[in-house]
Scaffold this active site. Structure first.
Site, short mmCIF file in Angstrom:
data_model
loop_
_atom_site.label_atom_id
_atom_site.label_comp_id
_atom_site.label_asym_id
_atom_site.label_seq_id
_atom_site.Cartn_x
_atom_site.Cartn_y
_atom_site.Cartn_z
CB SER A 189 35.45 30.29 35.75
OG SER A 189 35.27 31.18 36.86
CE1 TYR A 213 37.49 34.17 32.90
CE2 TYR A 213 35.85 34.01 34.65
CZ TYR A 213 37.05 33.62 34.09
OH TYR A 213 37.83 32.67 34.72
#
Length: 252
Positions: free
Chosen positions: A142, A157
């Site tokens: 990401s 995350y």
């Protein structure tokens, strides 16, 4: 066809980027093995691929389970004859909270799904690719693992995705001489169930962070995955490929 006759595992295939990628891979000639937790969604996807003229098998399970990682490879080998590529895409966002408010359970879950599962997948996939003398592994990381992008409360995350980039680079170094390429795909905000789909306020906020003032469609990210799995990226390994609508540029 970019992926003609290649045998490719796709995890997180029941929705979002994974489902879009599986359909696109099949349309590009690949034999796809679909993995995710939800059996019904996998069955529907496999049927849709077959009706469109593609070839797909599926197996439901938990990517945190080492046995499941091996079972997906076994299915690819038994159904199609081996393994050429893997799009290890399964992941979760988890709780979006400042670190002092975050539970250890959330931290552990996010790291387990986003990072430990990648290790388990690679442990099963690399030997199968070595047996064929080549292969391509792609991990969905990401932009948050590269540059936070103004997204609050994403400590777990971000850590998992940054770790995934480092893991991909280490794996690439270990196996480059064996013809196995390993790259990380870094999407920007994408309209998926975990990316705010169905929540207009969340979509508007995330879209506004991007210079392009929109989020990606899953199919746009899938196109980048096709490139990384195809022979067009034959001299590319250990790379974090950013497909983020310019959000990293905005923060540079």
């Amino acid at each position: 066809m970019e992926l003609e006759n290649k045998i490719i595992i796709v995890t997180g295939a029941s929705s979002g980027i994974g489902a879009a990628a599986a359909k696109l891979f099949a349309s590009e000639g690949a034999n796809v093995v679909l993995g995710a937790r939800r059996s019904t969604e996998l069955e529907v996807l496999a049927d849709a691929i077959s009706r469109a003229g593609g070839r797909a098998m599926y197996l439901a399970g938990d990517v945190k389970d080492e046995g499941y990682a091996g079972a997906l490879v076994d299915l690819a080998t038994k159904a199609f004859g081996g393994l050429d590529g893997a799009f290890n895409n399964a992941g979760i966002v988890g709780e979006m909270q400042p670190v002092p408010d975050m539970s250890i359970g959330n931290w552990t879950d996010v790291i387990s799904v986003n990072l430990t599962a990648a290790f388990l997948a690679a442990k099963a996939q690399v030997p199968a690719m070595k047996a064929r003398g080549q292969g391509s592994i792609v991990f969905t990381a990401s932009f948050v693992g590269f540059s936070n992008g103004g997204m609050p409360g994403m400590g777990a995350y971000a850590a998992s995705k940054a770790g995934l980039i480092g893991f991909a680079q280490s794996l690439a170094s270990d196996h480059a001489a064996e013809g196995i390429r390993v790259n990380a795909l870094l999407p920007g905000g994408t309209i998926t169930p975990s990316g705010g789909e169905g929540n207009p306020a969340a979509l508007e906020f995330i879209a506004g962070l991007h210079p392009m003032k929109r989020m990606a469609a899953p199919a746009e990210i899938a196109q980048a995955a096709v490139f990384l799995l195809s022979d067009r990226s034959s001299f590319m390994t250990g790379s974090p490929m950013i497909v983020d609508g310019g959000i990293s540029v905005r923060l540079a």
